[in-house]
Motif scaffolding. Structure first.
Motif, PDB file in Angstrom:
ATOM      1  N   SER A  45      60.306  14.795  88.506  1.00  0.00           N
ATOM      2  CA  SER A  45      60.617  15.654  87.365  1.00  0.00           C
ATOM      3  C   SER A  45      60.586  17.123  87.761  1.00  0.00           C
ATOM      4  N   ASN A  68      64.013  14.730  87.264  1.00  0.00           N
ATOM      5  CA  ASN A  68      64.110  13.293  86.955  1.00  0.00           C
ATOM      6  C   ASN A  68      65.429  12.680  87.416  1.00  0.00           C
ATOM      7  N   THR A 175      67.715  12.581  77.394  1.00  0.00           N
ATOM      8  CA  THR A 175      66.618  11.680  77.714  1.00  0.00           C
ATOM      9  C   THR A 175      65.298  12.401  77.474  1.00  0.00           C
ATOM     10  N   VAL A 177      61.192  11.706  77.962  1.00  0.00           N
ATOM     11  CA  VAL A 177      60.169  10.801  78.481  1.00  0.00           C
ATOM     12  C   VAL A 177      59.066  11.624  79.139  1.00  0.00           C
ATOM     13  N   SER A 179      56.534  12.717  81.908  1.00  0.00           N
ATOM     14  CA  SER A 179      56.361  12.620  83.361  1.00  0.00           C
ATOM     15  C   SER A 179      54.886  12.696  83.741  1.00  0.00           C
ATOM     16  N   ASP A 185      59.315  15.585  79.152  1.00  0.00           N
ATOM     17  CA  ASP A 185      60.525  16.136  79.760  1.00  0.00           C
ATOM     18  C   ASP A 185      61.757  15.753  78.959  1.00  0.00           C
ATOM     19  N   ASP A 192      68.998   9.593  85.273  1.00  0.00           N
ATOM     20  CA  ASP A 192      67.549   9.520  85.371  1.00  0.00           C
ATOM     21  C   ASP A 192      67.186   9.104  86.784  1.00  0.00           C
ATOM     22  N   ASN A 219      58.541   7.789  83.310  1.00  0.00           N
ATOM     23  CA  ASN A 219      59.846   8.211  83.825  1.00  0.00           C
ATOM     24  C   ASN A 219      60.210   7.510  85.131  1.00  0.00           C
TER      25      ASN A 219
END
Length: 268
Positions: A45, A68, A175, A177, A179, A185, A192, A219
């Motif tokens: 990330s 990511n 996206t 998610v 990290s 993030d 991804d 992630n």
């Protein structure tokens, strides 16, 4: 264990210790992989600049995946492929993060922008990526250049709720998610860590069943899903461990190196 042709590793919580150190054992394991003819690279990330210090000691010659996996750069950090968060999604993400009262950062391809340089994790991030932020009064002029937006908070449970709200608000526009337990993030849609793994596999002309991935957070699940072999770190949460094919030791106990040793010896 299937003969592995490529290993892709996460960085923080996996390759590095909690103090953001790369151990001699980890360096040695990565170098032995490559001497054995097994390709190796990293995805994180982190922004591109935050990966620079890892490339030389690990002997990486393949592209690496920043943000990511949504930004792919060669070992000199020259862009190979880059995606941005759509402007409308970036604006909506800022609204949701604001509703939850978390500290907000925005990363462009070459800058880390913050509103408050005394936020709870700003100093930590600076040590992590070995770069300083630029303080701006407003993110609006930069929304069309956003590679990643981060919500940081020391309220892990609150950030988990924010993650769910963000995913509902953004849908397929971006996206969202975590990290780390303290970082949420927001990155470009459709790319991804999993798509990064697939891109490197295509580059090498290999299939997913001979790819091994290593990670510790939500992630990282995207790359677990597209690799034949996956290692969850001992410090990973139970839900991450359940979705890996193997579990190794923690990042404080050279779990990355131990996983690589299993690959090199073919021990299942």
């Amino acid at each position: 264990m299937t003969r592995i042709a490529l290993v892709v590793s996460d960085v923080d919580g996996t390759l590095l210790t909690k103090d953001k150190l790369l151990t001699d054992r980890a360096i040695g394991a990565a170098q032995r992989l490559q001497r054995a003819g097994i390709a190796f690279t990293i995805t994180s990330s982190r922004p591109t600049i935050g990966m620079r210090f890892l490339i030389e000691p690990l002997g990486i010659t393949l592209p690496v995946g920043a943000f990511n996996g949504s930004c792919i750069v060669d070992p000199t950090l020259k862009p190979v492929e880059q995606h941005l968060i759509p402007h409308t999604a970036a604006r909506r993400a800022l609204e949701v993060l604001g509703d939850f009262g978390v500290d907000i950062w925005l990363f462009t391809s070459d800058r880390w922008l913050v509103l408050n340089n005394r936020g709870p994790y700003v100093a930590h991030e600076g040590r992590t990526i070995r770069a300083d932020p630029t303080v701006v009064p407003d993110f609006t002029p930069y929304l069309s250049k956003a590679c990643k937006i981060v919500g940081s908070s020391d309220d892990a449970a609150g950030l988990q709720r924010c993650e769910a709200a963000m995913q509902e608000a953004l849908g397929t526009q971006a996206t969202a998610v975590r990290s780390q337990s303290y970082y949420l993030d927001i990155t470009p849609p459709g790319v991804d860590k999993g798509t990064f793994v697939q891109a490197i596999a295509r580059r090498l002309g290999i299939s997913s069943d001979v790819v091994a991935t290593v990670g510790d957070m939500q992630n990282d699940l995207a790359m677990f899903r597209v690799s034949g072999t996956s290692f969850a770190m001992g410090n990973a949460t139970d839900d991450v461990k359940r979705q890996a094919t193997h579990i190794t030791a923690s990042n404080e106990d050279d779990g990355f190196a131990k996983a690589m040793e299993q690959i090199l010896t073919g021990v299942p």
